[in-house]
Design a protein around this motif. Structure first.
Motif, mmCIF file in Angstrom:
data_model
loop_
_atom_site.group_PDB
_atom_site.id
_atom_site.type_symbol
_atom_site.label_atom_id
_atom_site.label_comp_id
_atom_site.label_asym_id
_atom_site.label_seq_id
_atom_site.Cartn_x
_atom_site.Cartn_y
_atom_site.Cartn_z
ATOM 1 N N ARG A 177 -7.345 -0.526 9.397
ATOM 2 C CA ARG A 177 -7.572 0.925 9.406
ATOM 3 C C ARG A 177 -6.230 1.671 9.514
ATOM 4 O O ARG A 177 -6.018 2.688 8.859
ATOM 5 C CB ARG A 177 -8.454 1.318 10.593
ATOM 6 C CG ARG A 177 -9.936 1.060 10.392
ATOM 7 C CD ARG A 177 -10.715 1.341 11.684
ATOM 8 N NE ARG A 177 -10.455 2.698 12.186
ATOM 9 C CZ ARG A 177 -11.070 3.787 11.731
ATOM 10 N NH1 ARG A 177 -11.970 3.696 10.772
ATOM 11 N NH2 ARG A 177 -10.780 4.973 12.238
ATOM 12 N N ASP A 198 -4.147 2.220 6.245
ATOM 13 C CA ASP A 198 -4.870 2.904 5.163
ATOM 14 C C ASP A 198 -5.729 1.957 4.324
ATOM 15 O O ASP A 198 -5.861 2.122 3.117
ATOM 16 C CB ASP A 198 -3.884 3.656 4.262
ATOM 17 C CG ASP A 198 -4.591 4.702 3.401
ATOM 18 O OD1 ASP A 198 -5.683 5.157 3.806
ATOM 19 O OD2 ASP A 198 -4.066 5.042 2.317
ATOM 20 N N CYS A 199 -6.296 0.956 4.995
ATOM 21 C CA CYS A 199 -7.264 0.060 4.349
ATOM 22 C C CYS A 199 -8.529 0.079 5.195
ATOM 23 O O CYS A 199 -8.836 -0.888 5.936
ATOM 24 C CB CYS A 199 -6.708 -1.362 4.231
ATOM 25 S SG CYS A 199 -5.326 -1.518 3.089
ATOM 26 N N LYS A 200 -9.254 1.185 5.127
ATOM 27 C CA LYS A 200 -10.413 1.357 6.008
ATOM 28 C C LYS A 200 -11.557 0.433 5.605
ATOM 29 O O LYS A 200 -12.070 0.529 4.484
ATOM 30 C CB LYS A 200 -10.888 2.801 5.952
ATOM 31 C CG LYS A 200 -9.898 3.800 6.545
ATOM 32 C CD LYS A 200 -10.454 5.214 6.451
ATOM 33 C CE LYS A 200 -9.436 6.212 7.016
ATOM 34 N NZ LYS A 200 -9.913 7.607 6.885
ATOM 35 N N LYS A 235 0.831 -1.205 0.000
ATOM 36 C CA LYS A 235 0.000 0.000 0.000
ATOM 37 C C LYS A 235 0.870 1.262 0.000
ATOM 38 O O LYS A 235 0.568 2.243 -0.697
ATOM 39 C CB LYS A 235 -0.908 -0.013 1.238
ATOM 40 C CG LYS A 235 -2.010 1.038 1.212
ATOM 41 C CD LYS A 235 -3.098 0.686 0.213
ATOM 42 C CE LYS A 235 -4.239 1.694 0.246
ATOM 43 N NZ LYS A 235 -3.873 3.021 -0.216
ATOM 44 N N LYS A 236 1.958 1.245 0.748
ATOM 45 C CA LYS A 236 2.850 2.407 0.792
ATOM 46 C C LYS A 236 3.547 2.655 -0.550
ATOM 47 O O LYS A 236 3.800 3.790 -0.940
ATOM 48 C CB LYS A 236 3.907 2.224 1.886
ATOM 49 C CG LYS A 236 3.358 2.428 3.298
ATOM 50 C CD LYS A 236 4.418 2.112 4.344
ATOM 51 C CE LYS A 236 3.864 2.356 5.749
ATOM 52 N NZ LYS A 236 4.838 1.924 6.803
ATOM 53 N N GLY A 270 -7.758 0.966 -0.726
ATOM 54 C CA GLY A 270 -7.615 0.276 0.560
ATOM 55 C C GLY A 270 -8.883 -0.381 1.043
ATOM 56 O O GLY A 270 -8.852 -1.486 1.602
#
Length: 634
Positions: A250, A253-255, A214-215, A222
């Motif tokens: 969360r 950054d994967c809410k 993700k970064k 996400g």
């Protein structure tokens, strides 16, 4: 147009012309090769010329394209390059000749030919469409090893395909390679991969991998990744672990959105953990975010485009089961595409669309759904789908009724199809010939001869003009059932109407008349065939002879072939001689061979050779030897 382009046009047209007039149309043959030599351009062959001939002239004729490609390679001083390989791969992929593509690609590797990145890309895409993900992986490996850059979208489609098709080891290798080489991951590729990978991995390892990806890839959605992970864990009976990682997701950054929380809540219902369910629902109200339908829309579209239909179905089921918003066109697309892999789910999407949104499917979508329900023998589902749509006034014009009736007939639901016919007539709609043909053919398949005849009468009363298909179906069935008088009447009627019979009609009539020992009538039918189309008559003659012999009329078959116009039809003579040999009617065979020897001695060798070749495949060739010896002494 330059000289090179003009030469390509000339070669392409010549290849199509020669191959089209040969016995095996549009295939490579010695005669095709001979015609190329006659054009006198062997010393002008170049990869560009080969590419221009194959694309566009030979794209849809893979045998011809491959033959020309191989022929070019044999010419003095010639060698293929990326251009010519691109064209041949394109032709082979269009006709799904994957074995030939594999063989050519091995040739590329062994000869160390450097292909352009676009060739590798098109080759990978073609293999993925053909569900050859493993082969596509090796193509990508070769491309990367030669320093070619492959677009990240291609790599992500391959990652999704390897994962979805069960090649988990290859998917893992590709995932690692993409990260090492800095190839961007997107929601499609990483989503499908991580949704499967999470089912067997430790949560700490899983979260670390998601965080790192993700970064490095900020474009990845996400919330969709969170949903796929939680769905995968719950599907693996790891709903408690799914519950525990909600907060961690969360933080990276994967809410999780409302749908993700609902997945866990429903999993707890199934396992009886009602307290935990309440906790999840509280977290949902406090921390959950509303799902963005546009995000899921694009993700489902990407899944369908990449032929990842199972994954598209699972995401859509999460949305539909929770009554979350989903666009009409996405539902419409899902119904048609998902029906190929899971018709039950497709019907569920149809029900949701009609009942929950009040929308109705496009006609092309219903056609796809109907086709796949028939293919999977789901006629009950087909009936229920039509009943639902009928209750909403879907069937109101000729096109929709034609679709419904044709698929009801294909599914063997003749009574329902017949009811739909009368329903449309009550609405003032006039059925066309294709609707009647579908019903008549279905009746004949179901041995419902009287209803088929009744439909014929109905067509006549309604003024619906019959076509070749109508007569074809009825004459064939009536002849099979021994109702030869009726089939002859239909034959006469079609001639009066100016409809030209085809080979099937002549064959069906002659077969039925021979069985019923109406040999004069059979001969009259054959005479009409001779008068109207001598090419068809040549093909029908062998069938006529075979039917006469099958019913014991060997002398009549011999007499038929003694007409001057049938003398050169050696295949029919071979059929007769083989039949009399099998029936031990040696004298008839000898007399017939003597006659051939008298009127055309040159044919004796040809017929004898063909006859001997046919006996080689006989189940009992030794029993035929006395007959062969007898013929040799005629």
């Amino acid at each position: 147009m330059g000289p090179a382009a003009e030469l390509a046009v000339r070669i392409g047209r010549e290849l199509l012309k020669v191959s089209g007039s040969s016995r095996s149309a549009r295939t490579w043959s010695p005669s095709v090769e001979q015609s190329l030599h006659g054009l006198g351009f062997r010393h002008s062959v170049s990869p560009l010329l080969v590419a221009r001939v194959i694309d566009p002239f030979l794209l849809n004729h893979h045998s011809l394209a491959l033959g020309f490609f191989n022929w070019a390679a044999q010419q003095p001083g010639y060698s293929h390059d990326s251009l010519s390989y691109h064209s041949i791969f394109k032709s082979l992929s269009l006709s799904r000749q994957f074995s030939a593509m594999d063989a050519l690609f091995k040739q590329v590797k062994s000869q160390k030919i450097l292909l352009d990145s676009s060739v590798y890309r098109s080759l990978i895409d073609a293999l993925l469409l053909g569900r050859k993900a493993q082969s596509a992986f090796w193509v990508l490996e070769e491309a990367l090893s030669t320093g070619r850059e492959i677009h990240p979208d291609v790599c992500n489609r391959l990652l999704a395909a390897l994962t979805s098709d069960g090649y988990s080891d290859y998917a893992q290798k590709l995932f690692v390679k993409m990260r090492q080489r800095g190839i961007s991951l997107n929601t499609l590729g990483f989503g499908v991969y991580i949704g499967s990978f999470c089912r067997s991995s430790e949560t700490n390892q899983l979260l670390r991998s998601v965080d790192e990806v993700k970064k490095a890839n900020l474009n990845i959605n996400g919330s969709i990744i969170a949903l796929l992970i939680l769905h995968g864990l719950c599907k693996s009976s790891r709903e408690m672990e799914a519950f525990y990682i909600l907060e961690e997701l969360r933080n990276i950054d994967c809410k999780p959105d409302f749908m993700a929380y609902r997945i866990i809540a429903e999993a707890f219902v199934l396992t009886g953990n009602l307290y935990e369910r309440q906790v999840v629902l509280k977290k949902k109200r406090k921390l959950g975010v509303a799902p963005r339908s546009s995000d899921y829309r694009y993700f489902i579209v990407d899944l369908i485009s990449a032929k990842r239909l199972t994954e598209a179905k699972e995401v859509a089921e999460v949305i539909v089961s929770g009554n979350f918003p989903i666009d009409y066109d996405i539902l419409d697309s899902l119904i048609g595409s998902v029906s190929a892999v899971d018709p039950d789910s497709a019907v569920g999407f149809l029900n949701f669309m009609v009942i929950n949104t009040g929308k109705l499917p496009a006609i092309r979508t219903l056609s796809k759904l109907s086709k796949n329900l028939c293919r999977h023998d789901k006629s009950d589902h087909l009936i229920k789908a039509y009943e639902l749509l009928s209750s909403k006034g879907y069937f109101s014009e000729l096109e929709s009724y034609s679709l419904m009736i044709s698929f009801l007939c294909k599914a063997g639901r003749v009574r329902e199809g017949y009811s739909a016919l009368h329903e449309m007539k009550k609405k003032g709609l006039d059925p066309d010939v294709s609707i009647y043909n579908a019903l008549i053919e279905a009746c004949c398949r179901a041995e419902m001869i009287r209803p088929a005849k009744k439909l014929w009468d109905e067509m006549f009363v309604e003024g619906c003009r019959m076509n070749l298909t109508t007569y074809n179906v009825l004459i064939k069935k009536l002849s099979e059932e021994g109702e030869v008088e009726d089939s002859l009447r239909l034959f006469q009627k079609m001639l009066e109407k100016g409809i030209e019979p085809d080979e099937t009609i002549y064959t069906s009539l002659i077969e039925g008349l021979c069985k019923d020992t109406k040999l004069e009538a059979a001969l009259e039918v054959f005479k009409k065939c001779m008068e109207r189309d001598k090419t068809v008559a040549r093909r029908v003659l062998s069938t006529f002879v075979l039917n006469l012999c099958s019913n014991g009329h060997f002398a009549e078959a011999s007499q038929l072939l003694r007409k001057r116009e049938h003398l050169e039809h050696t295949g029919a003579h071979v059929v007769l001689l083989k039949c009399v040999a099998d029936a031990k009617e040696v004298e008839i065979g000898i007399r017939h061979m003597k006659w051939i020897k008298e009127v055309s001695p040159s044919l004796v060798h040809t017929i004898s050779s063909d006859l001997l070749a046919s006996f080689c495949s006989s189940s009992d060739p030794d029993s035929i030897l006395p007959f062969i010896h007898a013929l040799e002494h005629t």
